[in-house]
Design a protein around this motif. Structure first.
Motif, PDB file in Angstrom:
ATOM      1  N   THR A 213       4.168   5.390  -0.894  1.00 40.85           N
ATOM      2  CA  THR A 213       4.439   4.273   0.021  1.00 40.85           C
ATOM      3  C   THR A 213       5.926   4.165   0.329  1.00 40.85           C
ATOM      4  O   THR A 213       6.314   3.894   1.470  1.00 40.85           O
ATOM      5  CB  THR A 213       3.925   2.959  -0.596  1.00 40.85           C
ATOM      6  N   ILE A 214       6.769   4.383  -0.668  1.00 31.48           N
ATOM      7  CA  ILE A 214       8.223   4.358  -0.443  1.00 31.48           C
ATOM      8  C   ILE A 214       8.612   5.407   0.595  1.00 31.48           C
ATOM      9  O   ILE A 214       9.352   5.125   1.548  1.00 31.48           O
ATOM     10  CB  ILE A 214       8.983   4.595  -1.762  1.00 31.48           C
ATOM     11  N   ALA A 215       8.104   6.635   0.420  1.00 30.42           N
ATOM     12  CA  ALA A 215       8.435   7.723   1.348  1.00 30.42           C
ATOM     13  C   ALA A 215       7.903   7.424   2.752  1.00 30.42           C
ATOM     14  O   ALA A 215       8.616   7.604   3.755  1.00 30.42           O
ATOM     15  CB  ALA A 215       7.858   9.040   0.834  1.00 30.42           C
ATOM     16  N   THR A 216       6.660   6.960   2.837  1.00 34.53           N
ATOM     17  CA  THR A 216       6.034   6.710   4.135  1.00 34.53           C
ATOM     18  C   THR A 216       6.746   5.605   4.904  1.00 34.53           C
ATOM     19  O   THR A 216       7.046   5.741   6.099  1.00 34.53           O
ATOM     20  CB  THR A 216       4.553   6.330   3.946  1.00 34.53           C
ATOM     21  N   GLU A 217       7.029   4.504   4.226  1.00 37.99           N
ATOM     22  CA  GLU A 217       7.693   3.384   4.886  1.00 37.99           C
ATOM     23  C   GLU A 217       9.126   3.735   5.276  1.00 37.99           C
ATOM     24  O   GLU A 217       9.609   3.332   6.349  1.00 37.99           O
ATOM     25  CB  GLU A 217       7.688   2.153   3.965  1.00 37.99           C
ATOM     26  N   ALA A 218       9.821   4.486   4.431  1.00 36.07           N
ATOM     27  CA  ALA A 218      11.199   4.875   4.748  1.00 36.07           C
ATOM     28  C   ALA A 218      11.239   5.767   5.982  1.00 36.07           C
ATOM     29  O   ALA A 218      12.100   5.611   6.858  1.00 36.07           O
ATOM     30  CB  ALA A 218      11.828   5.590   3.553  1.00 36.07           C
ATOM     31  N   LEU A 219      10.301   6.725   6.068  1.00 34.98           N
ATOM     32  CA  LEU A 219      10.272   7.614   7.230  1.00 34.98           C
ATOM     33  C   LEU A 219       9.896   6.846   8.486  1.00 34.98           C
ATOM     34  O   LEU A 219      10.475   7.057   9.556  1.00 34.98           O
ATOM     35  CB  LEU A 219       9.280   8.753   6.984  1.00 34.98           C
ATOM     36  N   LEU A 239       2.202  -2.292   0.284  1.00 35.25           N
ATOM     37  CA  LEU A 239       1.258  -2.224  -0.831  1.00 35.25           C
ATOM     38  C   LEU A 239       0.237  -3.355  -0.756  1.00 35.25           C
ATOM     39  O   LEU A 239      -0.945  -3.163  -1.059  1.00 35.25           O
ATOM     40  CB  LEU A 239       2.018  -2.267  -2.157  1.00 35.25           C
ATOM     41  N   GLU A 240       0.713  -4.525  -0.344  1.00 33.68           N
ATOM     42  CA  GLU A 240      -0.214  -5.656  -0.211  1.00 33.68           C
ATOM     43  C   GLU A 240      -1.238  -5.398   0.890  1.00 33.68           C
ATOM     44  O   GLU A 240      -2.400  -5.786   0.761  1.00 33.68           O
ATOM     45  CB  GLU A 240       0.581  -6.933   0.072  1.00 33.68           C
ATOM     46  N   ARG A 241      -0.821  -4.717   1.966  1.00 30.15           N
ATOM     47  CA  ARG A 241      -1.771  -4.370   3.030  1.00 30.15           C
ATOM     48  C   ARG A 241      -2.824  -3.402   2.520  1.00 30.15           C
ATOM     49  O   ARG A 241      -3.956  -3.389   3.019  1.00 30.15           O
ATOM     50  CB  ARG A 241      -1.024  -3.768   4.233  1.00 30.15           C
ATOM     51  N   LEU A 242      -2.430  -2.583   1.536  1.00 30.78           N
ATOM     52  CA  LEU A 242      -3.385  -1.658   0.933  1.00 30.78           C
ATOM     53  C   LEU A 242      -4.195  -2.314  -0.179  1.00 30.78           C
ATOM     54  O   LEU A 242      -4.990  -1.672  -0.859  1.00 30.78           O
ATOM     55  CB  LEU A 242      -2.634  -0.444   0.353  1.00 30.78           C
TER      56      LEU A 242
END
Length: 248
Positions: A213-219, A239-242
């Motif tokens: 999630t960190i990588a996906t959101e940062a990109l 993460l809350e959306r997931l």
């Protein structure tokens, strides 16, 4: 930079000594990156039958130099308290890593999260990379960033975990890697001596969701960050959306 080609010595050692004796920092940075990418293109031709043009090599050099400069300008200095450093040095820490890759822009983001033995977050980080060929290379860079982060934190004993089995196997192997990511793997291997203990482990993607999630959101957002003892709000919201509980 034509003066570099005017070095007449046929001995590579004397040639490099002459060049490094005359060049300034900017010129030598370009020279080293140029030699690196020429060697990279040679490996692609030999092992993958892919040939890069001179124009493409020049573009890759310029992009990489630009990334180095951006990293230098945006670099965050670690100002950890003495007690925080003692926590890192006392016991084993675990770094989870993952990569997100955008084929259209040839960019990727490395997502990293460091936990202590009690399951508490020590650091979360996102690092951007440009001029990335494929997801395989993106994963290798994420692994390298995990190693570098542990070193910068002063961790002595570390377990590095990711969901790319191939990259993990290459890091565990003592055989010289001659693939496209061979230079990255060798860089990882060379940094292992900075640790008292280091272990590379595979983790299923479902259990690597925080780094992912960190990588996906940062990109997605084009943002890099470094945060101690937590994760940014954008990661928490994702993460809350997931329907996952954000890490404490």
């Amino acid at each position: 930079m034509s003066w570099i080609l005017n070095q007449n010595s046929e001995n590579i050692g004397r040639w490099l000594t002459g060049v490094f004796g005359q060049g300034n920092d900017e010129q030598l940075r370009f020279l080293c990156c140029g030699l690196w990418f020429i060697w990279f293109s040679r490996n692609q031709l030999v092992y993958e039958k892919r040939q890069m043009s001179g124009t493409e090599i020049a573009r890759k050099i310029r992009n990489y130099i630009s990334e180095l400069e951006a990293t230098k300008r945006g670099k965050l200095t670690l100002h950890s308290s003495e007690s925080f450093q003692q926590v890192l040095k006392r016991g084993r820490a675990t770094v989870h890593f993952d990569a997100a890759f955008d084929r259209q822009t040839s960019r990727s983001a490395s997502g990293l999260i460091v936990w202590n033995g009690e399951g508490e977050i020590l650091v979360s980080q996102a690092v951007h990379h440009s001029n990335i060929e494929d997801p395989f290379t993106a994963e290798a860079y994420a692994r390298l960033q995990a190693i570098k982060l542990g070193i910068s934190l002063g961790i002595n004993k570390i377990e590095v975990m990711g969901d790319s089995k191939m990259v993990i196997k290459k890091c565990q192997s003592s055989i010289i890697d001659r693939s496209v990511i061979g230079a990255i793997i060798r860089d990882i291997q060379n940094r292992k001596s900075s640790y008292q203990e280091i272990e590379f482990s595979f983790i299923p993607k479902a259990r690597n969701i925080y780094a992912h999630t960190i990588a996906t959101e940062a990109l997605k957002r084009g943002e890099s960050f470094y945060l101690e003892k937590g994760v940014p709000e954008m990661v928490r919201h994702a993460l809350e959306r997931l329907r996952l509980n954000p890490p404490d």
